[in-house]
Design a protein around this motif. Structure first.
Motif, PDB file in Angstrom:
ATOM      1  N   ILE A   8      -4.983  -1.845   3.755  1.00  0.00           N
ATOM      2  CA  ILE A   8      -5.280  -1.603   2.742  1.00  0.00           C
ATOM      3  C   ILE A   8      -5.917  -2.723   1.812  1.00  0.00           C
ATOM      4  O   ILE A   8      -5.871  -3.568   2.414  1.00  0.00           O
ATOM      5  CB  ILE A   8      -3.856  -1.305   1.771  1.00  0.00           C
ATOM      6  CG1 ILE A   8      -3.027   0.186   2.206  1.00  0.00           C
ATOM      7  CG2 ILE A   8      -4.146  -1.523   0.396  1.00  0.00           C
ATOM      8  CD1 ILE A   8      -1.364  -0.037   1.813  1.00  0.00           C
ATOM      9  N   ALA A  10      -7.115  -4.180   0.237  1.00  0.00           N
ATOM     10  CA  ALA A  10      -6.698  -5.739  -1.063  1.00  0.00           C
ATOM     11  C   ALA A  10      -6.107  -6.442  -0.389  1.00  0.00           C
ATOM     12  O   ALA A  10      -6.314  -7.623  -0.654  1.00  0.00           O
ATOM     13  CB  ALA A  10      -6.251  -4.692  -1.543  1.00  0.00           C
ATOM     14  N   VAL A  11      -5.527  -6.280   0.720  1.00  0.00           N
ATOM     15  CA  VAL A  11      -4.092  -7.077   1.677  1.00  0.00           C
ATOM     16  C   VAL A  11      -5.329  -7.715   2.870  1.00  0.00           C
ATOM     17  O   VAL A  11      -6.147  -6.614   3.616  1.00  0.00           O
ATOM     18  CB  VAL A  11      -3.087  -5.912   2.018  1.00  0.00           C
ATOM     19  CG1 VAL A  11      -2.658  -6.567   2.961  1.00  0.00           C
ATOM     20  CG2 VAL A  11      -2.497  -5.807   0.905  1.00  0.00           C
ATOM     21  N   ASP A  87       1.425  -1.227  -2.275  1.00  0.00           N
ATOM     22  CA  ASP A  87       0.399  -0.869  -3.264  1.00  0.00           C
ATOM     23  C   ASP A  87       1.104  -0.455  -4.454  1.00  0.00           C
ATOM     24  O   ASP A  87       1.825   1.209  -4.311  1.00  0.00           O
ATOM     25  CB  ASP A  87      -0.710  -0.291  -3.294  1.00  0.00           C
ATOM     26  CG  ASP A  87      -2.248  -0.600  -4.201  1.00  0.00           C
ATOM     27  OD1 ASP A  87      -1.125  -0.520  -5.309  1.00  0.00           O
ATOM     28  OD2 ASP A  87      -2.780   0.489  -3.827  1.00  0.00           O
ATOM     29  N   ARG A  89       0.012  -0.578  -7.838  1.00  0.00           N
ATOM     30  CA  ARG A  89      -0.968  -0.563  -9.003  1.00  0.00           C
ATOM     31  C   ARG A  89      -1.032   0.878  -8.884  1.00  0.00           C
ATOM     32  O   ARG A  89      -1.749   2.059  -8.509  1.00  0.00           O
ATOM     33  CB  ARG A  89      -2.725  -1.503  -8.862  1.00  0.00           C
ATOM     34  CG  ARG A  89      -1.960  -2.199  -7.920  1.00  0.00           C
ATOM     35  CD  ARG A  89      -3.375  -3.111  -7.192  1.00  0.00           C
ATOM     36  NE  ARG A  89      -3.584  -2.308  -5.633  1.00  0.00           N
ATOM     37  CZ  ARG A  89      -4.905  -2.411  -5.208  1.00  0.00           C
ATOM     38  NH1 ARG A  89      -5.566  -2.904  -5.613  1.00  0.00           N
ATOM     39  NH2 ARG A  89      -4.524  -1.397  -4.405  1.00  0.00           N
ATOM     40  N   SER A  92      -4.217   2.922  -8.372  1.00  0.00           N
ATOM     41  CA  SER A  92      -5.203   3.224  -6.818  1.00  0.00           C
ATOM     42  C   SER A  92      -4.593   3.709  -5.811  1.00  0.00           C
ATOM     43  O   SER A  92      -4.118   4.471  -6.106  1.00  0.00           O
ATOM     44  CB  SER A  92      -4.543   1.843  -6.068  1.00  0.00           C
ATOM     45  OG  SER A  92      -4.294   1.582  -5.369  1.00  0.00           O
ATOM     46  N   THR A  94      -4.335   3.936  -3.050  1.00  0.00           N
ATOM     47  CA  THR A  94      -3.360   3.479  -2.006  1.00  0.00           C
ATOM     48  C   THR A  94      -1.995   3.778  -2.670  1.00  0.00           C
ATOM     49  O   THR A  94      -1.600   2.705  -2.107  1.00  0.00           O
ATOM     50  CB  THR A  94      -3.884   2.467  -1.374  1.00  0.00           C
ATOM     51  OG1 THR A  94      -4.276   1.919  -2.063  1.00  0.00           O
ATOM     52  CG2 THR A  94      -5.297   3.288  -0.342  1.00  0.00           C
ATOM     53  N   PHE A  95      -1.683   4.225  -3.840  1.00  0.00           N
ATOM     54  CA  PHE A  95      -0.684   3.781  -4.433  1.00  0.00           C
ATOM     55  C   PHE A  95       0.401   4.486  -3.507  1.00  0.00           C
ATOM     56  O   PHE A  95       0.019   5.418  -3.025  1.00  0.00           O
ATOM     57  CB  PHE A  95      -0.321   4.304  -5.862  1.00  0.00           C
ATOM     58  CG  PHE A  95       0.541   4.200  -6.745  1.00  0.00           C
ATOM     59  CD1 PHE A  95       1.233   3.439  -6.935  1.00  0.00           C
ATOM     60  CD2 PHE A  95       1.749   5.677  -6.853  1.00  0.00           C
ATOM     61  CE1 PHE A  95       2.348   3.336  -7.746  1.00  0.00           C
ATOM     62  CE2 PHE A  95       2.892   5.219  -7.016  1.00  0.00           C
ATOM     63  CZ  PHE A  95       3.564   4.320  -7.741  1.00  0.00           C
ATOM     64  N   TRP A  98       2.287   1.225   2.540  1.00  0.00           N
ATOM     65  CA  TRP A  98       2.482   0.086   3.237  1.00  0.00           C
ATOM     66  C   TRP A  98       1.935  -0.433   3.906  1.00  0.00           C
ATOM     67  O   TRP A  98       0.740   0.760   4.447  1.00  0.00           O
ATOM     68  CB  TRP A  98       3.792  -0.261   2.975  1.00  0.00           C
ATOM     69  CG  TRP A  98       4.560   0.941   4.125  1.00  0.00           C
ATOM     70  CD1 TRP A  98       4.586   2.066   4.447  1.00  0.00           C
ATOM     71  CD2 TRP A  98       4.569   0.471   5.404  1.00  0.00           C
ATOM     72  NE1 TRP A  98       4.803   2.384   5.550  1.00  0.00           N
ATOM     73  CE2 TRP A  98       4.948   1.977   6.223  1.00  0.00           C
ATOM     74  CE3 TRP A  98       4.450  -1.226   6.532  1.00  0.00           C
ATOM     75  CZ2 TRP A  98       5.199   1.876   7.705  1.00  0.00           C
ATOM     76  CZ3 TRP A  98       4.687  -0.900   7.899  1.00  0.00           C
ATOM     77  CH2 TRP A  98       5.318  -0.026   8.098  1.00  0.00           C
ATOM     78  N   PHE A 117       1.229  -5.651  -5.780  1.00  0.00           N
ATOM     79  CA  PHE A 117       2.249  -5.096  -4.796  1.00  0.00           C
ATOM     80  C   PHE A 117       3.194  -5.500  -4.570  1.00  0.00           C
ATOM     81  O   PHE A 117       3.499  -6.731  -5.490  1.00  0.00           O
ATOM     82  CB  PHE A 117       1.135  -5.260  -3.469  1.00  0.00           C
ATOM     83  CG  PHE A 117      -0.208  -4.964  -2.938  1.00  0.00           C
ATOM     84  CD1 PHE A 117      -0.726  -4.204  -1.910  1.00  0.00           C
ATOM     85  CD2 PHE A 117      -1.640  -4.832  -4.144  1.00  0.00           C
ATOM     86  CE1 PHE A 117      -1.832  -3.797  -1.913  1.00  0.00           C
ATOM     87  CE2 PHE A 117      -2.484  -4.213  -3.384  1.00  0.00           C
ATOM     88  CZ  PHE A 117      -2.090  -3.371  -2.144  1.00  0.00           C
TER      89      PHE A 117
END
Length: 183
Positions: A8, A10-11, A87, A89, A92, A94-95, A98, A117
């Motif tokens: 993901i 953003a992580v 996630d 958001r 997103s 990727t809502f 995990w 998150f």
């Protein structure tokens, strides 16, 4: 610091670059310049320390809503944990997905978890201690969470769960919670 985006995007996984000699080692836990060069925030307003006495305990999945939505950077200082980011958001792609990583005192890796998150972890060893940096101060009225065992999220905890708090067991599922709309 070596900063690597994970599945993901953003992580991020953060690996400490250690400078070693006969005395031991030195490593920076955070550097605003290096984080900013990777497009990440490093403006820490609060640093927390938590100890989990038993292996198998799950804490989370917690978050703070805007205007106190927070970035977290998590490191295991003693023992071992399975650290998870979900996630939450609203818009997103990727809502609900995990990502998890095993963080140990020995590997000295950190997980960078952006705003929006949910965060939780499972202790993998007795007396596991974590340190986590936050970009916002704790605001109990803006605190939220989702269930750690929600089948729609499907987290694969590495150990049988030995304990969760009543508060965490009362959290809503992903289907019964209002996703975060970040400003």
């Amino acid at each position: 610091m070596k900063i690597t985006p994970l599945e993901i995007p953003a992580v991020h996984l953060i690996e400490l670059e250690q400078r070693q000699d006969e005395r031991g080692f030195f490593a920076r836990l955070s550097c605003q310049t290096e984080l900013a060069s990777a497009g990440l925030s490093g403006n820490w307003l609060q640093v927390n320390n938590s100890l989990t006495a038993q292996a198998g305990v799950v804490r989370g999945l917690h978050f703070q809503r805007p205007p106190s939505a927070e970035v977290k950077m998590v490191r295991c200082a003693r023992g071992a944990i399975f650290d998870v980011a979900v996630d939450l958001r609203k818009k997103s792609p990727t809502f609900g997905q995990w990502i998890g990583r095993t963080l140990t005192a020995e590997n000295r890796e950190m997980l960078y978890i952006p705003e929006g998150f949910g965060h939780g972890f499972q202790s993998l060893a007795p007396d596991s201690e974590i340190i986590y940096f936050n970009t916002a101060n704790y605001a109990p009225e803006l605190e939220g969470g989702v269930r750690h065992d929600d089948p729609d999220i499907g987290i694969e905890w590495p150990l049988p769960i030995s304990f969760t708090s009543e508060r965490d067991n009362a959290l809503p599922t992903l289907r019964n919670f209002e996703p975060m709309q970040l400003v």
